[in-house]
Scaffold this active site. Structure first.
Site, PDB file in Angstrom:
ATOM      1  CB  THR A 240      -0.917   0.003   1.244  1.00  0.00           C
ATOM      2  OG1 THR A 240      -1.579   1.264   1.359  1.00  0.00           O
ATOM      3  CG2 THR A 240      -0.104  -0.215   2.519  1.00  0.00           C
ATOM      4  CG  ASP A 241      -1.133   4.940  -1.060  1.00  0.00           C
ATOM      5  OD1 ASP A 241      -1.704   4.333  -0.135  1.00  0.00           O
ATOM      6  OD2 ASP A 241      -1.733   5.761  -1.793  1.00  0.00           O
ATOM      7  CD  GLU A 242      -3.478   3.545   4.365  1.00  0.00           C
ATOM      8  OE1 GLU A 242      -3.339   3.691   5.589  1.00  0.00           O
ATOM      9  OE2 GLU A 242      -4.539   3.162   3.835  1.00  0.00           O
TER      10      GLU A 242
ATOM     11  CE1 TYR B 179      -3.106  -2.504   5.765  1.00  0.00           C
ATOM     12  CE2 TYR B 179      -3.289  -0.172   5.246  1.00  0.00           C
ATOM     13  CZ  TYR B 179      -3.174  -1.474   4.836  1.00  0.00           C
ATOM     14  OH  TYR B 179      -3.115  -1.772   3.502  1.00  0.00           O
TER      15      TYR B 179
ATOM     16  CE  LYS C 262       0.310  -4.644   3.058  1.00  0.00           C
ATOM     17  NZ  LYS C 262       0.153  -6.021   2.500  1.00  0.00           N
TER      18      LYS C 262
END
Length: 353
Positions: free
Chosen positions: A134-136, A159, A163
């Protein structure tokens, strides 16, 4: 015929990818999913009689099961979608995110390494481990700039931290053991089969019931929105032609504030599901206290993926949203079945505030 082990293939992005790849390529799919609340066999209902699709309920952290599947089916590639993925849930219960996203990814990597080491010749050369992230992991952007593959990691939620940890494990298994891995970091996905805790399906379902549409803070948080089938095409392209050890960012070139997303949904619902009293759906908008640690802006630079592998999104935000709203309106039975009582549209992740 290549055999893929797809983990998390009964979830939102994984389920869409399974449908896509079985239509697009001559492959077999071994689909491993634990069937937590966000994994639903209803998403795979039309594949029950497909001889190229094998579903297995199980945990990616189960070493014996993963090793058995890799060997028994002579797997040529692992595509790892399996993850706890909702930021609000990670605020309420981070332990499950660490277990699945970190420990589970470690187990997949190590089982894949053993499996890959036993292969020889072309079979060994062709093997790939594709990790979907993810870009997060990159944290929060200011008003300008884009995330690239070299942006430093700065995760801000349980989260995104889990990741980020899994991404680092994937990188380490390449540099330490030589396992041929590729990683994709995507922007916010939307489309069919998304569990209704996420913004777009949650707003659609609440609007159908005439309930308030809760918007965090001032609604100004910005995300780059990516239609899920465009993402699936990107993943398949990276699996086909991506260079081992490389990272590819996948974005939709569609930055929108949360408020703009909700306004777009309301306009589509005014057209496709008009209120009996002819009231605009925007009257349902309701602003609520912001999520703790809510990142202000994400935006992806997908230039590398376009330049090296020739991928770019086909859907605009407007066309993708119309497809999405239409799908949810035409599939109420799917929505009703996945809303099994464990989640009824209530706000999550508010405890920390």
């Amino acid at each position: 015929m290549r055999t893929l082990l797809v983990t998390g293939g009964a979830g939102f992005i994984g389920g869409n990818f399974v449908h896509y790849v079985l239509d697009a390529a001559d492959v077999r799919v071994v689909n491993l999913d634990l069937l937590t609340y966000a994994g639903n066999l209803d998403t795979l209902a039309d594949l029950r009689d497909n001889p190229r699709h094998v579903f297995v309920q199980g945990d990616i952290a189960d070493r014996a099961l993963v090793s058995q599947l890799l060997a028994e089916h002579e797997v040529d590639a692992v595509v790892n979608f399996a993850a706890e993925s909702h930021v609000d849930r990670s605020i309420d219960g981070p332990g499950e995110f660490i277990q699945t996203n970190v420990v589970g990814t470690f187990n997949l990597l190590d089982c894949a390494r053993e499996h890959w080491a036993k292969r020889s010749g072309g079979a060994r050369d062709r093997f790939r481990f594709l990790h979907v992230s993810t870009d997060e992991v990159y944290g929060s952007l200011g008003p300008t700039g884009l995330f690239t593959e070299t942006t430093a990691y700065a995760p801000n939620s349980p989260y995104s931290a889990s990741k980020a940890a899994s991404d680092h494990l994937v990188r380490a298994w390449f540099h330490t053991y030589g396992l041929p891995v590729v990683t994709t970091n995507c922007s916010n996905n939307y489309g069919p089969y998304q569990f209704p805790e996420k913004l777009i399906p949650l707003m659609i379902l609440k609007a159908q019931r005439g309930e308030p549409l809760p918007i965090y803070g001032d609604g100004g948080n910005i995300r780059d929105w990516l239609y899920v089938m465009d993402h699936c095409r990107a993943i398949w392209r990276v699996l086909e032609a991506g260079a081992p050890g490389e990272v590819y960012n996948v974005g939709g070139n569609s930055e929108r504030t949360n408020l703009e997303v909700v306004d777009t949904l309301c306009a589509l619902l005014d057209e496709l599901l008009p209120d009996a009293l002819h009231r605009p759906h925007t009257e349902l908008k309701s602003f609520v206290p912001d999520r703790p640690g809510h990142d202000r802006r994400y935006a992806i630079d997908a230039t590398k993926l376009k330049r090296e592998l020739g991928w770019e999104p086909r859907e605009t935000f407007e066309s993708g949203m119309r497809r999405t709203v239409t799908w949810y309106l035409e599939n109420p039975a799917w929505c009703q079945r996945v809303m099994d009582g464990s989640y009824l549209g209530e706000r999550l992740g508010a405890a920390a505030s």
